[in-house]
Design a protein around this motif. Structure first.
Motif, mmCIF file in Angstrom:
data_model
loop_
_atom_site.group_PDB
_atom_site.id
_atom_site.type_symbol
_atom_site.label_atom_id
_atom_site.label_comp_id
_atom_site.label_asym_id
_atom_site.label_seq_id
_atom_site.Cartn_x
_atom_site.Cartn_y
_atom_site.Cartn_z
ATOM 1 N N ASP A 119 0.844 -1.184 0.000
ATOM 2 C CA ASP A 119 0.000 0.000 0.000
ATOM 3 C C ASP A 119 0.881 1.236 0.000
ATOM 4 N N PRO A 120 0.479 2.263 -0.722
ATOM 5 C CA PRO A 120 1.260 3.509 -0.715
ATOM 6 C C PRO A 120 1.422 4.169 0.657
ATOM 7 N N PRO A 121 0.499 3.971 1.625
ATOM 8 C CA PRO A 121 0.733 4.610 2.930
ATOM 9 C C PRO A 121 2.048 4.212 3.603
ATOM 10 N N ILE A 122 2.593 3.043 3.242
ATOM 11 C CA ILE A 122 3.888 2.660 3.799
ATOM 12 C C ILE A 122 4.953 3.653 3.344
ATOM 13 N N GLY A 123 4.855 4.091 2.104
ATOM 14 C CA GLY A 123 5.781 5.100 1.595
ATOM 15 C C GLY A 123 5.617 6.422 2.316
ATOM 16 N N LEU A 124 4.392 6.737 2.694
ATOM 17 C CA LEU A 124 4.159 7.983 3.434
ATOM 18 C C LEU A 124 4.777 7.936 4.824
ATOM 19 N N LEU A 125 4.856 6.744 5.405
ATOM 20 C CA LEU A 125 5.494 6.611 6.714
ATOM 21 C C LEU A 125 6.952 7.060 6.660
ATOM 22 N N GLY A 126 7.647 6.677 5.606
ATOM 23 C CA GLY A 126 9.032 7.104 5.432
ATOM 24 C C GLY A 126 9.135 8.615 5.319
ATOM 25 N N LEU A 127 8.213 9.214 4.560
ATOM 26 C CA LEU A 127 8.210 10.674 4.420
ATOM 27 C C LEU A 127 7.895 11.372 5.737
ATOM 28 N N ILE A 128 7.008 10.786 6.525
ATOM 29 C CA ILE A 128 6.673 11.370 7.831
ATOM 30 C C ILE A 128 7.887 11.332 8.750
ATOM 31 N N ILE A 129 8.622 10.234 8.741
ATOM 32 C CA ILE A 129 9.831 10.134 9.578
ATOM 33 C C ILE A 129 10.867 11.157 9.130
ATOM 34 N N ILE A 130 11.048 11.293 7.817
ATOM 35 C CA ILE A 130 12.000 12.274 7.292
ATOM 36 C C ILE A 130 11.593 13.681 7.716
ATOM 37 N N PHE A 131 10.328 14.017 7.523
ATOM 38 C CA PHE A 131 9.856 15.363 7.839
ATOM 39 C C PHE A 131 9.953 15.650 9.336
ATOM 40 N N SER A 132 9.519 14.689 10.179
ATOM 41 C CA SER A 132 9.568 14.954 11.619
ATOM 42 C C SER A 132 10.999 15.053 12.125
ATOM 43 N N SER A 133 11.907 14.283 11.566
ATOM 44 C CA SER A 133 13.313 14.393 11.958
ATOM 45 C C SER A 133 13.880 15.750 11.562
ATOM 46 N N LEU A 134 13.504 16.230 10.395
ATOM 47 C CA LEU A 134 13.972 17.546 9.973
ATOM 48 C C LEU A 134 13.401 18.660 10.849
ATOM 49 N N VAL A 135 12.154 18.495 11.294
ATOM 50 C CA VAL A 135 11.560 19.482 12.206
ATOM 51 C C VAL A 135 12.322 19.499 13.526
ATOM 52 N N VAL A 136 12.648 18.322 14.051
ATOM 53 C CA VAL A 136 13.422 18.245 15.292
ATOM 54 C C VAL A 136 14.794 18.881 15.095
ATOM 55 N N ALA A 137 15.442 18.597 13.953
ATOM 56 C CA ALA A 137 16.762 19.173 13.676
ATOM 57 C C ALA A 137 16.686 20.691 13.588
ATOM 58 N N PHE A 138 15.670 21.206 12.916
ATOM 59 C CA PHE A 138 15.512 22.647 12.786
ATOM 60 C C PHE A 138 15.246 23.294 14.145
ATOM 61 N N PHE A 139 14.372 22.681 14.926
ATOM 62 C CA PHE A 139 14.040 23.202 16.247
ATOM 63 C C PHE A 139 15.265 23.197 17.158
ATOM 64 N N ALA A 140 16.032 22.115 17.121
ATOM 65 C CA ALA A 140 17.251 22.034 17.932
ATOM 66 C C ALA A 140 18.271 23.073 17.486
ATOM 67 N N ALA A 141 18.366 23.312 16.171
ATOM 68 C CA ALA A 141 19.307 24.319 15.664
ATOM 69 C C ALA A 141 18.908 25.721 16.127
ATOM 70 N N VAL A 142 17.612 26.012 16.095
ATOM 71 C CA VAL A 142 17.144 27.328 16.553
ATOM 72 C C VAL A 142 17.408 27.487 18.048
ATOM 73 N N LEU A 143 17.084 26.472 18.830
ATOM 74 C CA LEU A 143 17.341 26.536 20.270
ATOM 75 C C LEU A 143 18.838 26.638 20.567
ATOM 76 N N GLN A 144 19.640 25.927 19.797
ATOM 77 C CA GLN A 144 21.088 25.983 19.982
ATOM 78 C C GLN A 144 21.598 27.403 19.744
ATOM 79 N N ARG A 145 21.138 28.029 18.671
ATOM 80 C CA ARG A 145 21.575 29.395 18.358
ATOM 81 C C ARG A 145 21.101 30.379 19.421
ATOM 82 N N LEU A 146 19.835 30.249 19.846
ATOM 83 C CA LEU A 146 19.309 31.143 20.877
ATOM 84 C C LEU A 146 20.053 30.971 22.196
ATOM 85 N N LEU A 147 20.330 29.738 22.562
ATOM 86 C CA LEU A 147 21.045 29.476 23.803
ATOM 87 C C LEU A 147 22.469 30.012 23.730
#
Length: 161
Positions: A119-147
């Motif tokens: 089923d194509p939703p399995i492919g969407l799971l990979g995209l969700i993991i990629i996107f959420s990891s990038l959100v965490v990376a971006f958030f950590a980078a912003v917090l790192q710079r602010l700190l």
């Protein structure tokens, strides 16, 4: 126990539960997915091992990021949140999130290969993991710079007083 300590303890419990949840997925789900993928493509002998490499490979930086987040909460409890070790913990979390995202980007052809037969939703799971990891990376980078900026301002203020 003050409010700060209570909220950091709550977050520590959440980190612990996330670790247990991913461990359960690694123990029970990953072998089933690997076996399923090898049954879908019996002529590709390494299919099972590719799934193991992708999913267990992503679990390693995930657990390291959880460890860094737990340490960051300990630094907050010890009133060391405005320190270089906190900045380093955020930097490590950012690198772990980028590593997880990169692993899944590299594994997307494999995920797409499996999703073609299921089923194509399995492919969407990979995209969700990629996107959420990038959100965490971006958030950590912003917090790192602010700190880092807050530490600089704090040290300048300490010098003027």
């Amino acid at each position: 126990m003050n409010v700060k300590r209570g909220s950091t303890n709550f977050l520590k419990v959440i980190i612990f539960l996330a670790g247990i949840a991913v461990l359960a997925l690694c123990i029970f789900l990953v072998p089933n997915v690997a076996n399923f993928a090898s049954e879908l493509y019996p002529n590709i002998a390494s299919m099972k091992y590719l799934v193991f490499i992708l999913m267990y490979g992503a679990a390693i930086p995930f657990y390291f990021a959880l460890y860094q987040a737990f340490n960051l909460l300990r630094y907050i409890d010890k009133s060391k949140s405005f320190s270089q070790i906190s900045v380093n913990a955020l930097k490590n979390i950012k690198h772990c999130a980028i590593t997880i995202s990169s692993l899944y980007v590299l594994g997307m052809p494999l995920i797409h290969f499996i999703a073609k037969k299921v089923d194509p939703p399995i492919g969407l799971l990979g995209l969700i993991i990629i996107f959420s990891s990038l959100v965490v990376a971006f958030f950590a980078a912003v917090l790192q710079r602010l700190l880092q900026e807050a530490i600089i301002i704090k040290s300048e203020n300490d010098l003027t007083v």
